[in-house]
Design an enzyme around this catalytic site. Structure first.
Site, short mmCIF file in Angstrom:
data_model
loop_
_atom_site.label_atom_id
_atom_site.label_comp_id
_atom_site.label_asym_id
_atom_site.label_seq_id
_atom_site.Cartn_x
_atom_site.Cartn_y
_atom_site.Cartn_z
N GLU A 116 57.01 69.82 103.65
CA GLU A 116 56.99 70.94 102.70
C GLU A 116 55.57 71.45 102.41
O GLU A 116 55.02 71.21 101.32
CB GLU A 116 57.68 70.56 101.39
CG GLU A 116 59.14 70.22 101.56
CD GLU A 116 59.91 70.23 100.24
OE1 GLU A 116 59.27 70.35 99.18
OE2 GLU A 116 61.15 70.14 100.28
N TYR A 175 67.62 73.03 99.48
CA TYR A 175 68.15 72.74 98.14
C TYR A 175 68.81 73.94 97.49
O TYR A 175 69.77 73.81 96.75
CB TYR A 175 67.02 72.24 97.23
CG TYR A 175 66.54 70.84 97.56
CD1 TYR A 175 67.14 69.74 96.99
CD2 TYR A 175 65.51 70.64 98.47
CE1 TYR A 175 66.72 68.45 97.29
CE2 TYR A 175 65.08 69.35 98.79
CZ TYR A 175 65.68 68.27 98.19
OH TYR A 175 65.28 66.99 98.50
N ARG A 207 64.75 58.24 106.66
CA ARG A 207 63.51 59.01 106.74
C ARG A 207 62.58 58.52 105.64
O ARG A 207 62.91 58.57 104.45
CB ARG A 207 63.80 60.51 106.56
CG ARG A 207 62.54 61.33 106.47
CD ARG A 207 62.80 62.84 106.40
NE ARG A 207 61.53 63.49 106.19
CZ ARG A 207 61.23 64.29 105.17
NH1 ARG A 207 62.16 64.58 104.27
NH2 ARG A 207 60.04 64.81 105.05
N ASN A 228 64.20 71.12 104.69
CA ASN A 228 64.63 70.60 103.38
C ASN A 228 65.31 71.75 102.65
O ASN A 228 64.66 72.75 102.34
CB ASN A 228 63.43 70.11 102.57
CG ASN A 228 62.83 68.84 103.15
OD1 ASN A 228 63.35 68.28 104.12
ND2 ASN A 228 61.75 68.37 102.56
N HIS A 248 53.48 63.04 103.20
CA HIS A 248 54.41 63.50 102.15
C HIS A 248 53.63 63.50 100.82
O HIS A 248 53.95 62.73 99.91
CB HIS A 248 55.65 62.61 102.12
CG HIS A 248 56.82 63.21 101.41
ND1 HIS A 248 58.08 63.28 101.96
CD2 HIS A 248 56.94 63.75 100.18
CE1 HIS A 248 58.92 63.83 101.11
NE2 HIS A 248 58.24 64.14 100.01
N GLU A 276 66.19 66.93 104.22
CA GLU A 276 66.48 66.63 102.82
C GLU A 276 67.54 67.58 102.31
O GLU A 276 67.53 68.77 102.65
CB GLU A 276 65.25 66.82 101.91
CG GLU A 276 64.21 65.74 102.01
CD GLU A 276 63.06 65.96 101.04
OE1 GLU A 276 63.27 66.51 99.94
OE2 GLU A 276 61.93 65.57 101.40
C1 NOJ Z 1 61.33 67.88 98.11
C2 NOJ Z 1 60.36 66.79 98.34
O1 NOJ Z 1 60.10 66.59 99.69
C3 NOJ Z 1 60.71 65.48 97.64
O2 NOJ Z 1 59.57 64.72 97.59
C4 NOJ Z 1 61.32 65.79 96.29
O3 NOJ Z 1 61.51 64.65 95.53
C5 NOJ Z 1 62.62 66.51 96.51
N1 NOJ Z 1 62.40 67.73 97.24
C6 NOJ Z 1 63.36 66.88 95.23
O4 NOJ Z 1 62.59 67.76 94.49
#
Ligand code: NOJ
Length: 454
Positions: free
Chosen positions: A172, A302, A83, A300, A127, A360
């Protein structure tokens, strides 16, 4: 796609996509090469105090000049899906106006190289690297950006539609609207009112719609498109009906303005009640674009917020994390692997998504060093393993998760945290540009090869 024969001990389905991810501004470098225009991040990173150590995107991983060796490395690690994003200011240096043929030529060379290495592209149109010229005309607060994006999306999909079949409109939305125009921590670093920030969200949603429209119009046979969202994720404190219901109620509330909006014919009454006089201005026809059907949802993932049933009649109780709760070096990145399970399950059950990709997932740490030719990042191996197990659990529970892209292929420019914060499974020495696959890269190779969480 739901596979009813899949069990907790099955390998990942044959159709499941394993990949890695990165983004134009964060790895390409060559910030002013071959006619590329200035982006808001090129500009912002030069304002003293905005980015750690004053790091700029000028060189980054020099991927602009080294993509061929990077794809050879990817292929040698067994990566078959990547990606990436297209840098808007490479294509239209001013955002609109004149087209830069050298920018298009660069991405053709890049896709040629991916072809040669047997790597399938998954392309994000935007992005975060907004052309600075558009920012000077209002940036995301203005519909000028929406019109410019529509033309940019048409141009890119027409140009590459014969060779790219998987498209992501935006990455995002919260980060380039709320954090960039509300909190001011991301470029362009503005601190505007709630009404202005809500308007930036609305313009982003319109651009998402234009991205979908462009792929339908020019993507050709087999083209698919979706949004990548970083929804606010809730994890029930116990997996009991009462806490799950509370976590779902919180999830719906928190995601009204993006996930809620793309599924509707307008903003939900609950959203409009919440924002009151700060509601965005909506023009006739806006939701015909915003609500266009997509082919998949990108998430994404995290971290997450723990939620439990309200103690005295409230619908939910969202818990603050205690100071000693484990996290990565990124201060926001608390380790909550079940985030993947609950985010995908809720998007499926509450909004009906039947094709979900984790676009992500990864973790950022400082001070990862190459010692005797190795980077022993067991902390990242642990993070990946715990998250992949939750992806697998989701599939076993009937949640249609079709793929997983690890962030990131290589250490890169972590926005306002600069180069000190490393997310890669490949170490990048930013002085010498030497690449060293970390232990986590070899771990991921084995996972992809066996299609099993080892
Ligand atoms: C989200 C973002 O899409 C990416 O650009 C960033 O580096 C990562 N998360 C980690 O923060």
């Amino acid at each position: 796609m739901i596979d009813t024969t899949f069990t907790y001990s099955s390998p990942f389905p044959d159709t499941f996509v394993f990949g890695v991810a990165a983004a134009s501004a964060q790895i390409e470098g060559a910030a002013f090469t071959d006619g590329k225009g200035e982006s808001i991040w090129d500009h912002f990173s030069r304002i003293p105090g905005k980015v750690a150590n004053g790091d700029t995107l000028d060189v980054a991983c020099d991927h602009y000049h080294r993509f061929d060796e990077d794809f050879a490395l990817m292929a040698s690690l067994g990566v078959k899906h990547y990606r990436l994003s297209i840098g808007w200011p490479r294509i239209f240096p001013q955002g609109d106006g004149e087209l830069n043929p050298a920018g298009l030529a660069f991405y053709h060379r890049l896709f040629d190289s991916m072809d040669r290495h047997g790597i399938t592209p998954w392309v994000t149109l935007f992005h975060w690297d907004l052309p600075q010229s558009l920012e000077e005309r209002g940036g995301w607060t203005s519909r000028v950006t929406v019109d410019a994006f529509a033309r940019y999306a048409d141009t890119v999909v027409r140009e590459f539609g014969h060779r790219v079949k998987n498209w992501i409109t935006l990455n995002e939305i919260r980060c380039f609207t709320m954090l960039a125009y509300g909190y001011g921590t991301k470029a362009p670093g503005r601190r505007e009112s709630a009404a202005v920030v809500n308007q930036t969200f609305h313009h982003a949603l319109l651009c998402h719609g234009h991205g979908v429209r462009a792929v339908r119009a020019f993507g050709g046979e087999g083209a698919r498109v979706g949004l990548t969202d970083n929804c606010d994720v809730s994890v029930p404190v116990t997996e009991s009906p009462a806490d799950i219901a509370a976590a779902e109620a919180w999830f719906l509330d928190k995601n009204l303005h993006v996930l809620g909006a793309i599924h509707g014919k307008g903003y939900a009454p609950a959203y409009l009640d919440r924002v009151g006089a700060d509601a965005p201005r909506v023009e006739p026809g806006d939701f015909d674009l915003i609500g266009l059907p997509t082919d998949f949802l990108g998430l994404n993932i995290y971290t997450a917020t723990y939620v439990r049933a309200g103690r005295s009649g409230e619908r939910y109780d969202a818990l603050s994390l205690p100071p000693n709760y484990p996290r990565a070096d990124s201060a926001w990145l608390h380790l909550v692997p079940q985030a993947i399970y609950w985010a995908t399950r809720m998007c499926h059950e509450l909004y009906g998504h039947d094709a979900i990709y984790i676009t992500e997932n990864g973790c950022g740490y400082n001070d990862e060093r190459v010692v005797n030719g190795e980077v022993i990042d067991l902390h990242r191996r642990d993070y990946l393993r715990n998250h992949l197990r939750e992806v697998h659990r989701a599939i076993a529970d009937g949640v249609p998760v079709d793929g997983y892209f690890l962030w990131s292929f290589i250490d890169n420019y972590e926005w306002e945290d600069g180069y000190q914060r490393r997310f890669g499974i490949v170490h990048c020495d930013f002085e010498t540009q030497v690449r060293t696959p970390k232990l986590s890269a070899h771990y991921y190779t084995d996972v992809m090869r066996t299609r099993t969480v080892l």
